[in-house]
Write an enzyme that holds these catalytic residues in place. Structure first.
Site, PDB file in Angstrom:
ATOM      1  CB  THR A  68      15.691 -70.130  14.124  1.00  0.00           C
ATOM      2  OG1 THR A  68      15.186 -70.344  15.407  1.00  0.00           O
ATOM      3  CG2 THR A  68      14.677 -70.639  13.305  1.00  0.00           C
ATOM      4  N   GLY A 124      21.674 -69.668  17.947  1.00  0.00           N
ATOM      5  CA  GLY A 124      22.373 -70.275  18.768  1.00  0.00           C
ATOM      6  C   GLY A 124      22.880 -71.747  18.577  1.00  0.00           C
ATOM      7  NE  ARG A 179      13.336 -67.244  16.386  1.00  0.00           N
ATOM      8  CZ  ARG A 179      14.107 -66.935  16.866  1.00  0.00           C
ATOM      9  NH1 ARG A 179      14.648 -65.658  17.169  1.00  0.00           N
ATOM     10  NH2 ARG A 179      14.996 -67.798  17.553  1.00  0.00           N
ATOM     11  CG  ASP A 230       5.163 -73.974  19.434  1.00  0.00           C
ATOM     12  OD1 ASP A 230       5.739 -74.814  20.223  1.00  0.00           O
ATOM     13  OD2 ASP A 230       4.600 -72.930  19.808  1.00  0.00           O
ATOM     14  CE1 TYR A 274      16.507 -74.375  30.321  1.00  0.00           C
ATOM     15  CE2 TYR A 274      18.489 -74.362  31.966  1.00  0.00           C
ATOM     16  CZ  TYR A 274      17.933 -74.598  30.663  1.00  0.00           C
ATOM     17  OH  TYR A 274      18.809 -74.815  29.704  1.00  0.00           O
TER      18      TYR A 274
HETATM   19  P1  NDP Z   1      18.553 -69.845  21.481  1.00  0.00           P
HETATM   20  O1  NDP Z   1      17.771 -69.114  22.189  1.00  0.00           O
HETATM   21  O2  NDP Z   1      19.855 -69.251  21.190  1.00  0.00           O
HETATM   22  O3  NDP Z   1      18.032 -71.229  20.692  1.00  0.00           O
HETATM   23  C1  NDP Z   1      16.981 -71.878  20.972  1.00  0.00           C
HETATM   24  C2  NDP Z   1      16.312 -72.583  19.574  1.00  0.00           C
HETATM   25  O4  NDP Z   1      15.126 -73.235  20.148  1.00  0.00           O
HETATM   26  C3  NDP Z   1      15.801 -71.413  18.785  1.00  0.00           C
HETATM   27  O5  NDP Z   1      16.217 -72.074  17.394  1.00  0.00           O
HETATM   28  C4  NDP Z   1      14.297 -71.533  19.079  1.00  0.00           C
HETATM   29  O6  NDP Z   1      13.759 -71.415  17.507  1.00  0.00           O
HETATM   30  C5  NDP Z   1      13.995 -73.115  19.500  1.00  0.00           C
HETATM   31  N1  NDP Z   1      12.767 -73.107  19.958  1.00  0.00           N
HETATM   32  C6  NDP Z   1      12.348 -72.545  21.319  1.00  0.00           C
HETATM   33  N2  NDP Z   1      11.339 -72.859  21.601  1.00  0.00           N
HETATM   34  C7  NDP Z   1      10.785 -73.429  20.548  1.00  0.00           C
HETATM   35  C8  NDP Z   1       9.491 -74.018  20.181  1.00  0.00           C
HETATM   36  N3  NDP Z   1       8.307 -73.899  21.049  1.00  0.00           N
HETATM   37  N4  NDP Z   1       9.406 -74.616  18.857  1.00  0.00           N
HETATM   38  C9  NDP Z   1      10.340 -74.719  18.327  1.00  0.00           C
HETATM   39  N5  NDP Z   1      11.594 -74.286  18.598  1.00  0.00           N
HETATM   40  C10 NDP Z   1      11.836 -73.716  19.619  1.00  0.00           C
HETATM   41  O7  NDP Z   1      19.328 -70.992  22.707  1.00  0.00           O
HETATM   42  P2  NDP Z   1      20.412 -72.057  22.862  1.00  0.00           P
HETATM   43  O8  NDP Z   1      21.088 -72.169  21.435  1.00  0.00           O
HETATM   44  O9  NDP Z   1      21.314 -71.588  23.804  1.00  0.00           O
HETATM   45  O10 NDP Z   1      19.565 -73.252  23.276  1.00  0.00           O
HETATM   46  C11 NDP Z   1      19.706 -74.511  22.893  1.00  0.00           C
HETATM   47  C12 NDP Z   1      19.412 -75.611  23.680  1.00  0.00           C
HETATM   48  O11 NDP Z   1      20.610 -75.469  24.539  1.00  0.00           O
HETATM   49  C13 NDP Z   1      18.327 -75.561  24.859  1.00  0.00           C
HETATM   50  O12 NDP Z   1      17.713 -76.745  25.078  1.00  0.00           O
HETATM   51  C14 NDP Z   1      18.756 -74.806  25.834  1.00  0.00           C
HETATM   52  O13 NDP Z   1      18.164 -75.021  26.931  1.00  0.00           O
HETATM   53  C15 NDP Z   1      20.285 -75.636  25.702  1.00  0.00           C
HETATM   54  N6  NDP Z   1      21.257 -75.013  26.617  1.00  0.00           N
HETATM   55  C16 NDP Z   1      21.639 -73.714  26.586  1.00  0.00           C
HETATM   56  C17 NDP Z   1      22.691 -73.126  27.246  1.00  0.00           C
HETATM   57  C18 NDP Z   1      23.166 -71.909  27.272  1.00  0.00           C
HETATM   58  O14 NDP Z   1      23.732 -71.259  28.120  1.00  0.00           O
HETATM   59  N7  NDP Z   1      22.656 -71.329  26.014  1.00  0.00           N
HETATM   60  C19 NDP Z   1      23.422 -74.074  28.368  1.00  0.00           C
HETATM   61  C20 NDP Z   1      22.763 -75.418  28.494  1.00  0.00           C
HETATM   62  C21 NDP Z   1      21.882 -75.815  27.561  1.00  0.00           C
HETATM   63  P3  NDP Z   1      12.458 -70.310  17.408  1.00  0.00           P
HETATM   64  O15 NDP Z   1      12.372 -69.296  18.359  1.00  0.00           O
HETATM   65  O16 NDP Z   1      12.652 -69.935  15.782  1.00  0.00           O
HETATM   66  O17 NDP Z   1      11.253 -71.319  17.611  1.00  0.00           O
HETATM   67  C1  8X3 Z   2      21.573 -73.113  30.619  1.00  0.00           C
HETATM   68  C2  8X3 Z   2      22.586 -72.760  31.437  1.00  0.00           C
HETATM   69  O1  8X3 Z   2      23.205 -72.172  33.854  1.00  0.00           O
HETATM   70  O2  8X3 Z   2      21.904 -70.642  32.708  1.00  0.00           O
HETATM   71  O3  8X3 Z   2      21.156 -74.478  30.683  1.00  0.00           O
HETATM   72  O4  8X3 Z   2      20.905 -73.083  33.111  1.00  0.00           O
HETATM   73  S1  8X3 Z   2      22.145 -71.991  32.774  1.00  0.00           S
END
Ligand code: NDP
Ligand code: 8X3
Length: 255
Positions: free
Chosen positions: A11, A13, A35, A60, A153
Site C-alpha cells: 500500500t 513505499g 489499507r 494484518d 528495530y
Molecule cells: P512504508 O511505511 O512506506 O510501507 C510499509 C508497508 O508495510 C505498508 O504497505 C504497510 O501497509 C505495510 N505494513 C505495515 N504493518 C503492517 C501490518 N501489520 N500488516 C500488514 N501490512 C503492514 O515503509 P517502507 O516501504 O519503507 O518499508 C517496507 C519495508 O522496507 C519494511 O520492512 C522496512 O522495515 C524496510 N526498510 C525500509 C527502509 C527505509 O528507510 N524506508 C530501509 C530498510 C528497510 P498498511 O499500513 O496498509 O498495512
Molecule cells: C530502515 C533504515 O536506518 O532508518 O531500515 O533503520 S533505518
C-alpha cells in the site's frame, strides 16, 4: 502465462513501487496490506495501464488467523506463487532501550518477524512442492549493524537476516531461491510511521542528503528476479551515496 508475485505491504513505499515495476514487467500480482482502499486503487491503476492481473488481499500480517484466511484458500489461478516479497514492516519509535515503549517493541516484533513467518509458513510449502520459487526478504542495513536508539528495530531486522539464511539452507534442495535485500535510508512513509505522524521529525533523517527512493529498491528487486535460473543473489546491501553504513551519513551543510 504470467508469473505470480505476492508482495506484502504494497500500500506504500517499497512494496507499492515493487508492485508497479513487476506489474510492468510481466508479473501478475497478489498485493497485501491493511489499507483496502489503497490496494483497490493500485489494482485498478495497474490493470488499466499494464497487462497485469492483480488480486488485492486486505489483512494484518500480525494476525495469524487473518493471514491464513486470506492466503490459505487462494482461488486456483493464484495458487502457484513464483515470487514472495516479504516486505511488510515498520520501525516504531527511536529511543534508548531503557526508555523504550513496550507497545512499540511488540508491534515491530509482531510485524517484522512473526508476520513474515506467518506468511512464509503458508506460501513456502507450495514452492517446495512445485520445486521452484523465489523468496525476497526485505531486511535493512539495520539488520547488518546496530545503530544507537535502533535497538529493537535492529533486532527484528537481524532476525530477518537469520531467517533469510535459514530459508536458503532449507530450501536449496528444492530449487527455491532466497535473497535478502537490505536497503539503507529510503524515503517512503517509513519515517512518518516511525515518528507517529510527526512530519518535522520524519524529515530529519534526510536533511542534507539524498535518500534512496522506493523505486531504487524496486529496481534492485527486479534485477534479482531477472537473473538466469542458475544464478542466485544471496544478499544485497543498497544505500544512498551519502550513507557509508547503518549509522554514518555524510550531510551537506546548508549555506
Ligand atoms: P512504508 O511505511 O512506506 O510501507 C510499509 C508497508 O508495510 C505498508 O504497505 C504497510 O501497509 C505495510 N505494513 C505495515 N504493518 C503492517 C501490518 N501489520 N500488516 C500488514 N501490512 C503492514 O515503509 P517502507 O516501504 O519503507 O518499508 C517496507 C519495508 O522496507 C519494511 O520492512 C522496512 O522495515 C524496510 N526498510 C525500509 C527502509 C527505509 O528507510 N524506508 C530501509 C530498510 C528497510 P498498511 O499500513 O496498509 O498495512
Ligand atoms: C530502515 C533504515 O536506518 O532508518 O531500515 O533503520 S533505518
Amino acid at each position: 502465462m504470467n508469473r505470480i508475485a505476492l508482495i506484502t505491504g504494497a500500500t506504500a513505499g517499497i512494496g507499492e513501487a515493487t508492485a508497479r515495476l513487476l506489474g510492468k514487467n510481466g508479473y501478475d500480482l497478489i498485493i497485501t496490506g491493511r489499507r483496502k482502499e489503497r490496494l483497490d486503487r493500485l489494482k485498478n491503476e495497474l490493470e488499466e495501464k499494464t497487462p497485469t492481473k492483480v488480486l488485492p488481499l486486505t489483512f494484518d500480517v500480525r494476525r495469524r488467523d487473518e493471514a491464513e484466511k486470506a492466503l490459505g484458500s487462494l482461488p486456483e489461478k493464484w495458487q502457484a506463487i513464483d515470487v514472495l516479497v516479504n516486505n511488510a514492516g515498520l520501525a516504531a519509535g527511536l529511543s534508548k532501550l531503557h526508555e523504550g515503549d513496550i507497545d512499540d517493541w511488540e508491534q515491530m516484533i509482531d510485524t517484522n518477524v512473526k508476520g513474515l513467518l506467518y506468511v512464509s509458513r503458508i506460501i513456502l510449502p507450495g514452492m517446495v512442492e512445485r520445486r521452484r520459487g523465489h523468496v525476497i526478504n526485505i531486511s535493512s542495513t539495520a539488520g547488518k549493524e546496530v545503530y544507537a536508539n535502533g535497538n529493537v528495530y535492529c533486532a527484528t531486522k537481524f532476525a530477518v537476516d537469520a531467517l533469510n539464511k535459514a530459508m536458503r539452507l532449507e530450501l536449496v534442495d528444492y530449487g527455491v531461491k532466497v535473497t535478502s535485500v537490505n536497503p539503507g535510508f529510503t524515503e517512503t512513509e517509513f519515517s512518518l510511521v516511525r515518528f507517529k505522524g510527526d512530519k518535522e521529525k520524519a524529515k530529519q533523517p534526510y536533511v542534507g542528503m539524498e535518500p534512496l527512493h522506493a523505486e531504487d529498491i524496486a529496481e534492485v528487486i527486479l534485477f534479482v528476479l531477472s537473473r538466469p535460473d542458475h544464478v542466485n543473489i544471496n544478499e544485497i546491501i543498497v544505500t544512498p551515496k551519502a550513507q557509508a553504513n547503518a549509522f554514518y551519513i555524510h550531510r551537506e551543510k546548508e549555506e
